[in-house]
Motif scaffolding. Structure first.
Motif, short mmCIF file in Angstrom:
data_model
loop_
_atom_site.label_atom_id
_atom_site.label_comp_id
_atom_site.label_asym_id
_atom_site.label_seq_id
_atom_site.Cartn_x
_atom_site.Cartn_y
_atom_site.Cartn_z
N MET A 43 0.84 -1.20 0.00
CA MET A 43 0.00 0.00 0.00
C MET A 43 0.88 1.25 0.00
SD MET A 43 -3.42 0.31 0.28
CE MET A 43 -4.14 -0.85 1.44
N LYS A 44 0.43 2.24 -0.77
CA LYS A 44 1.29 3.42 -0.97
C LYS A 44 0.99 4.52 0.04
CE LYS A 44 1.89 2.64 -5.92
NZ LYS A 44 1.52 3.13 -7.26
N ASN A 45 0.79 4.17 1.30
CA ASN A 45 0.42 5.17 2.30
C ASN A 45 1.63 5.73 3.04
OD1 ASN A 45 0.68 2.57 3.42
ND2 ASN A 45 -0.46 3.15 5.24
N TYR A 46 2.84 5.44 2.58
CA TYR A 46 4.05 6.01 3.19
C TYR A 46 4.96 6.57 2.11
CZ TYR A 46 3.53 4.33 8.00
OH TYR A 46 3.11 4.15 9.28
N ARG A 72 -4.04 7.17 14.43
CA ARG A 72 -4.73 7.13 13.13
C ARG A 72 -6.10 6.48 13.17
NH1 ARG A 72 -2.07 9.82 8.92
NH2 ARG A 72 0.16 9.78 9.31
N LYS A 85 -3.67 17.39 7.26
CA LYS A 85 -3.06 16.32 6.46
C LYS A 85 -3.44 14.93 6.99
CE LYS A 85 1.52 15.85 8.65
NZ LYS A 85 1.88 16.84 9.66
#
Ligand SMILES: *Cc1c(COP(=O)(O)O)cnc(C)c1O
Length: 408
Positions: free
Chosen positions: A20-23, A149, A161
């Motif tokens: 997953m591209k969450n970082y 989170r 953000k």
């Protein structure tokens, strides 16, 4: 498929294709660690002052920790909270030894610890309203806070953000100005149940509550029958040179959330609740499958053993005084880049003049790993076991990087 002879895909390719591209991840694959050092898959060595974001309290692979975890892994790993296990009871006893009379609930992360604190605030509100629900539920937090989170944690985290895309949030949170007692007092009304702050804001840029402010919050909470909830997820477990950072202020909160350093790398979170308030949780009112496993508690007990046996609180206090002094000296050498140094113990923030991303990349190139924080801040989070030599080495790497930048 998956045959041993198939060409191995690189870790970077696997991440690009499947994770997953969450970082916004650094282009670095870490494969091994010892103490304050880690190595990447190319064999390059780094001084690790990220410590897994203040998690690896004993550094990497401390022999006492490794032995304790290996022993426990061969004995009993998980049983659920439907039964007792000896490690959980002992760990609760040890944490109460630092915090004071009360009770401990175990979970798995900082956000989960904070969820329990927020639920505790709601239960206190119900009690205040004579059993009526939904009348007293508000929680006052601080601007610039970070509490995690999950929906509760995120709702307590007033940062665009982090909240963007997730409305509607949990209702009832408002935000005062850190270290401005009046701004908190002004937000209290009949529906307020608790005040909830980080003793030292970590992600927000290393901003500490002053002792006077914490004493003032305690007094406000006493006068208005509110719970004082402290998020010590990042600043607790010895990071500042005291076991809990609030000890510097000499106050007793009603509840504490902790996690990061507690397991020394094993996921574990905990909530300590002061005696009277602890009765708010009753069978059925809260729980978690993985909380307080024999394995996680064995890891945390090993962390406490080493903190005590190696006198790490004392060492962090003493070593950090010299180190922070040397960092402040750097700020006088490079005033255009390094505007200030703040923090306590091994939780330090370097206030840069501009976006820290290029500096962090240069530090990484020069062999130092450190995370950023809000407001153009670089955090330095050495393991509690870091030696004076390793601390001094971090200053030399920073000096080299600042010097190269001031020439460029
Ligand atoms: C990291 C952090 C959290 C969240 O912890 P997770 O384990 O990532 O859920 C909450 N509060 C503070 C102060 C933190 O630093």
């Amino acid at each position: 498929m998956n045959s041993p002879t198939a060409l191995r895909t690189s870790t970077a390719d696997l991440y690009d294709a499947h994770v997953m591209k969450n970082y916004a991840r650094a282009p670095l694959t870490l494969v091994r660690g010892r103490g304050a050092l880690v190595w990447d898959d190319q064999g390059k060595q780094f001084l690790d002052f990220t410590s897994g974001i203040a998690v690896s309290a004993l550094g990497h692979c401390h022999p006492h920790w490794v032995a304790a975890v290996q022993r426990q892994a061969g004995e009993l790993i998980h049983t659920s909270n439907l039964f007792r296990n000896p490690n959980q009871g002992e760990l609760a006893r040890r944490l109460i030894g630092y915090a004071g009379p009360g009770r401990v609930f175990f979970c798995n992360s900082g956000a989960e610890a904070n969820e329990a604190l927020i639920k505790l605030a709601r239960l206190h509100g119900v009690k205040k309203s004579g059993g009526e629900e939904g009348k007293c539920y508000k929680v006052i937090c601080a601007k610039n806070a970070f509490h995690g989170r999950t929906f509760g944690g995120m709702s307590a985290t007033p940062q665009a953000k982090i909240q963007k895309g997730f409305a509607p949030l949990v209702p009832g949170f408002s935000f005062g100005e850190l270290n401005n007692l009046q701004s908190f007092a002004d937000l209290i009304d009949d529906q307020t149940a608790a005040i909830f702050v980080e003793t030292i804001q970590g992600e927000g840029g290393v901003n500490a509550c002053t002792p006077e402010f914490l004493v003032g919050l305690r007094k406000l909470c006493n006068e208005r029958n509110l719970l004082l909830l402290l998020d010590e997820v990042q600043c607790g477990i010895g990071r500042t040179g005291k076991f809990y950072a609030f000890e510097y202020a000499g106050v007793t909160p009603d509840a504490i959330g902790m996690a990061k350093g507690l397991g020394g790398g094993m996921p574990i979170g905990a909530v300590w609740v002061r005696e009277n308030a602890a009765e708010l949780f009753q069978p059925g009112s809260h729980g978690t499958t993985f909380g307080g496993t024999p394995l996680a508690c064995a890891a945390a007990l090993a962390v406490l053993d080493v903190i005590e046996k190696e006198r790490l609180l004392e060492k962090v206090s003493i070593n950090s005084t010299t180190w922070i002094g040397a960092l402040k000296q750097l700020a006088t050498e490079f005033p255009a880049q390094l505007l200030g140094v703040r923090g306590q113990g091994y939780l330090v923030g370097l206030q840069l003049a501009s976006d820290p991303a290029p500096t962090l990349a240069a530090l990484r190139e020069a062999g130092l790993l450190a995370p950023m924080a809000g407001g153009n801040v670089i955090r330095l989070l050495p393991p509690l076991t870091a030696t004076p030599q390793e601390l001094a080495q971090s200053v030399e790497i920073l000096r080299k990087v600042f010097a190269a930048k001031s020439v460029a």
